[in-house]
Structures are given as structure tokens and as C-alpha cells.
Design a protein around this motif. Structure first.
Motif, PDB file in Angstrom:
ATOM      1  N   MET A 109       0.843  -1.179   0.000  1.00  0.00           N
ATOM      2  CA  MET A 109       0.000   0.000   0.000  1.00  0.00           C
ATOM      3  C   MET A 109       0.885   1.238   0.000  1.00  0.00           C
ATOM      4  O   MET A 109       1.911   1.279   0.644  1.00  0.00           O
ATOM      5  CB  MET A 109      -0.892  -0.027   1.249  1.00  0.00           C
ATOM      6  N   ARG A 110       0.452   2.237  -0.787  1.00  0.00           N
ATOM      7  CA  ARG A 110       1.146   3.532  -0.813  1.00  0.00           C
ATOM      8  C   ARG A 110       0.132   4.631  -0.548  1.00  0.00           C
ATOM      9  O   ARG A 110      -0.989   4.572  -1.023  1.00  0.00           O
ATOM     10  CB  ARG A 110       1.819   3.777  -2.154  1.00  0.00           C
ATOM     11  N   ILE A 111       0.548   5.620   0.212  1.00  0.00           N
ATOM     12  CA  ILE A 111      -0.316   6.754   0.506  1.00  0.00           C
ATOM     13  C   ILE A 111       0.365   8.051   0.087  1.00  0.00           C
ATOM     14  O   ILE A 111       1.592   8.097  -0.095  1.00  0.00           O
ATOM     15  CB  ILE A 111      -0.692   6.818   2.005  1.00  0.00           C
ATOM     16  N   ARG A 112      -0.442   9.070  -0.050  1.00  0.00           N
ATOM     17  CA  ARG A 112       0.056  10.410  -0.365  1.00  0.00           C
ATOM     18  C   ARG A 112      -0.518  11.389   0.654  1.00  0.00           C
ATOM     19  O   ARG A 112      -1.624  11.198   1.156  1.00  0.00           O
ATOM     20  CB  ARG A 112      -0.390  10.842  -1.759  1.00  0.00           C
ATOM     21  N   LEU A 113       0.237  12.420   0.918  1.00  0.00           N
ATOM     22  CA  LEU A 113      -0.209  13.490   1.802  1.00  0.00           C
ATOM     23  C   LEU A 113      -0.144  14.798   1.031  1.00  0.00           C
ATOM     24  O   LEU A 113       0.911  15.172   0.520  1.00  0.00           O
ATOM     25  CB  LEU A 113       0.687  13.576   3.042  1.00  0.00           C
ATOM     26  N   ASP A 114      -1.273  15.483   0.941  1.00  0.00           N
ATOM     27  CA  ASP A 114      -1.315  16.801   0.317  1.00  0.00           C
ATOM     28  C   ASP A 114      -1.217  17.831   1.439  1.00  0.00           C
ATOM     29  O   ASP A 114      -2.202  18.134   2.112  1.00  0.00           O
ATOM     30  CB  ASP A 114      -2.609  16.975  -0.471  1.00  0.00           C
ATOM     31  N   ARG A 115      -0.018  18.337   1.638  1.00  0.00           N
ATOM     32  CA  ARG A 115       0.223  19.272   2.744  1.00  0.00           C
ATOM     33  C   ARG A 115      -0.565  20.568   2.589  1.00  0.00           C
ATOM     34  O   ARG A 115      -0.807  21.257   3.568  1.00  0.00           O
ATOM     35  CB  ARG A 115       1.714  19.558   2.872  1.00  0.00           C
ATOM     36  N   THR A 116      -0.985  20.906   1.377  1.00  0.00           N
ATOM     37  CA  THR A 116      -1.772  22.127   1.185  1.00  0.00           C
ATOM     38  C   THR A 116      -3.186  21.975   1.737  1.00  0.00           C
ATOM     39  O   THR A 116      -3.850  22.975   2.007  1.00  0.00           O
ATOM     40  CB  THR A 116      -1.850  22.539  -0.301  1.00  0.00           C
ATOM     41  N   LEU A 117      -3.641  20.747   1.906  1.00  0.00           N
ATOM     42  CA  LEU A 117      -4.970  20.501   2.479  1.00  0.00           C
ATOM     43  C   LEU A 117      -4.933  20.313   3.994  1.00  0.00           C
ATOM     44  O   LEU A 117      -5.959  20.416   4.655  1.00  0.00           O
ATOM     45  CB  LEU A 117      -5.599  19.260   1.842  1.00  0.00           C
ATOM     46  N   CYS A 118      -3.762  20.005   4.533  1.00  0.00           N
ATOM     47  CA  CYS A 118      -3.629  19.718   5.964  1.00  0.00           C
ATOM     48  C   CYS A 118      -4.012  20.939   6.798  1.00  0.00           C
ATOM     49  O   CYS A 118      -3.560  22.052   6.542  1.00  0.00           O
ATOM     50  CB  CYS A 118      -2.198  19.297   6.281  1.00  0.00           C
ATOM     51  N   ASP A 119      -4.864  20.696   7.806  1.00  0.00           N
ATOM     52  CA  ASP A 119      -5.267  21.758   8.729  1.00  0.00           C
ATOM     53  C   ASP A 119      -4.622  21.622  10.105  1.00  0.00           C
ATOM     54  O   ASP A 119      -4.955  22.358  11.023  1.00  0.00           O
ATOM     55  CB  ASP A 119      -6.795  21.781   8.890  1.00  0.00           C
ATOM     56  N   GLY A 147       2.692  22.318  13.547  1.00  0.00           N
ATOM     57  CA  GLY A 147       1.655  21.331  13.810  1.00  0.00           C
ATOM     58  C   GLY A 147       1.029  20.697  12.580  1.00  0.00           C
ATOM     59  O   GLY A 147       0.043  19.986  12.690  1.00  0.00           O
ATOM     60  N   TYR A 148       1.611  20.940  11.414  1.00  0.00           N
ATOM     61  CA  TYR A 148       1.094  20.349  10.181  1.00  0.00           C
ATOM     62  C   TYR A 148       1.799  19.032   9.886  1.00  0.00           C
ATOM     63  O   TYR A 148       2.983  18.854  10.191  1.00  0.00           O
ATOM     64  CB  TYR A 148       1.250  21.315   9.006  1.00  0.00           C
ATOM     65  N   ALA A 149       1.076  18.119   9.255  1.00  0.00           N
ATOM     66  CA  ALA A 149       1.584  16.773   9.008  1.00  0.00           C
ATOM     67  C   ALA A 149       2.689  16.752   7.962  1.00  0.00           C
ATOM     68  O   ALA A 149       2.689  17.523   7.009  1.00  0.00           O
ATOM     69  CB  ALA A 149       0.452  15.861   8.569  1.00  0.00           C
ATOM     70  N   THR A 150       3.601  15.824   8.178  1.00  0.00           N
ATOM     71  CA  THR A 150       4.664  15.510   7.238  1.00  0.00           C
ATOM     72  C   THR A 150       4.684  14.006   7.071  1.00  0.00           C
ATOM     73  O   THR A 150       4.621  13.269   8.063  1.00  0.00           O
ATOM     74  CB  THR A 150       6.032  15.987   7.786  1.00  0.00           C
ATOM     75  N   LEU A 151       4.765  13.560   5.833  1.00  0.00           N
ATOM     76  CA  LEU A 151       4.836  12.132   5.556  1.00  0.00           C
ATOM     77  C   LEU A 151       6.266  11.666   5.699  1.00  0.00           C
ATOM     78  O   LEU A 151       7.180  12.253   5.127  1.00  0.00           O
ATOM     79  CB  LEU A 151       4.318  11.850   4.141  1.00  0.00           C
ATOM     80  N   GLU A 152       6.473  10.636   6.496  1.00  0.00           N
ATOM     81  CA  GLU A 152       7.797  10.062   6.677  1.00  0.00           C
ATOM     82  C   GLU A 152       8.039   9.038   5.574  1.00  0.00           C
ATOM     83  O   GLU A 152       7.199   8.183   5.316  1.00  0.00           O
ATOM     84  CB  GLU A 152       7.899   9.376   8.043  1.00  0.00           C
ATOM     85  N   GLY A 153       9.149   9.125   4.903  1.00  0.00           N
ATOM     86  CA  GLY A 153       9.463   8.174   3.835  1.00  0.00           C
ATOM     87  C   GLY A 153       8.740   8.519   2.543  1.00  0.00           C
ATOM     88  O   GLY A 153       8.291   9.642   2.329  1.00  0.00           O
ATOM     89  N   ASP A 154       8.593   7.503   1.698  1.00  0.00           N
ATOM     90  CA  ASP A 154       8.016   7.716   0.373  1.00  0.00           C
ATOM     91  C   ASP A 154       6.542   7.339   0.279  1.00  0.00           C
ATOM     92  O   ASP A 154       5.974   7.305  -0.807  1.00  0.00           O
ATOM     93  CB  ASP A 154       8.817   6.951  -0.682  1.00  0.00           C
ATOM     94  N   GLY A 155       5.918   7.045   1.410  1.00  0.00           N
ATOM     95  CA  GLY A 155       4.509   6.705   1.413  1.00  0.00           C
ATOM     96  C   GLY A 155       4.214   5.223   1.314  1.00  0.00           C
ATOM     97  O   GLY A 155       3.060   4.826   1.324  1.00  0.00           O
TER      98      GLY A 155
END
Length: 71
Positions: free
Chosen positions: A1-11, A30-38
């Protein structure tokens, strides 16, 4: 499984980091950061899915190019 994080949407709710701390951290504001490549290993799939489903901003998505069977 791979996920993506759109930091522009993170609240900055931080729910993802609580559910899957191995894959999400919070920056200085306090905004999320994805660790690694997802890439999510099988043993971390449940917490990562919980983070995806519980994100109120819908900033986390499953990679559409993910070729995991049944997804």
C-alpha cells in the motif's frame, strides 16, 4: 500500500500522527509531514488506513497507482 499526503490541504489536526506515528510527524507549526516515500508495510496498514479515514481535511489519499490487490 502507498499513501500520499497533500500538505496544502492539511489543517494541522494531528490525527494522522496519533494513529500512525511511524509514517506521519508534525512540523513546528503542527502540520503533518509524511515520513518516507509513502510505502506502507503490511504490518502498518491498519493504522495508516485509520489515519487516512480519520483525516478531517482529507489530506491523505491512497496512491492511485498502487497495485495492491483488492484496493
Amino acid at each position: 500500500m502507498r499513501i500520499r499526503l497533500d500538505r496544502t490541504l492539511c489543517d494541522g489536526f494531528g490525527i494522522c500522527a496519533r494513529h500512525a506515528p511511524a509514517h506521519f510527524s508534525l512540523d513546528d507549526w503542527g502540520y503533518a509531514t509524511l515520513e518516507g516515500d509513502g510505502t506502507i508495510p503490511p504490518q502498518d496498514r491498519d493504522p495508516a488506513l485509520r489515519a487516512l479515514l480519520d483525516c478531517p481535511a482529507h489530506a491523505i489519499t491512497q496512491d492511485p497507482d498502487d497495485d495492491e490487490p483488492g484496493q
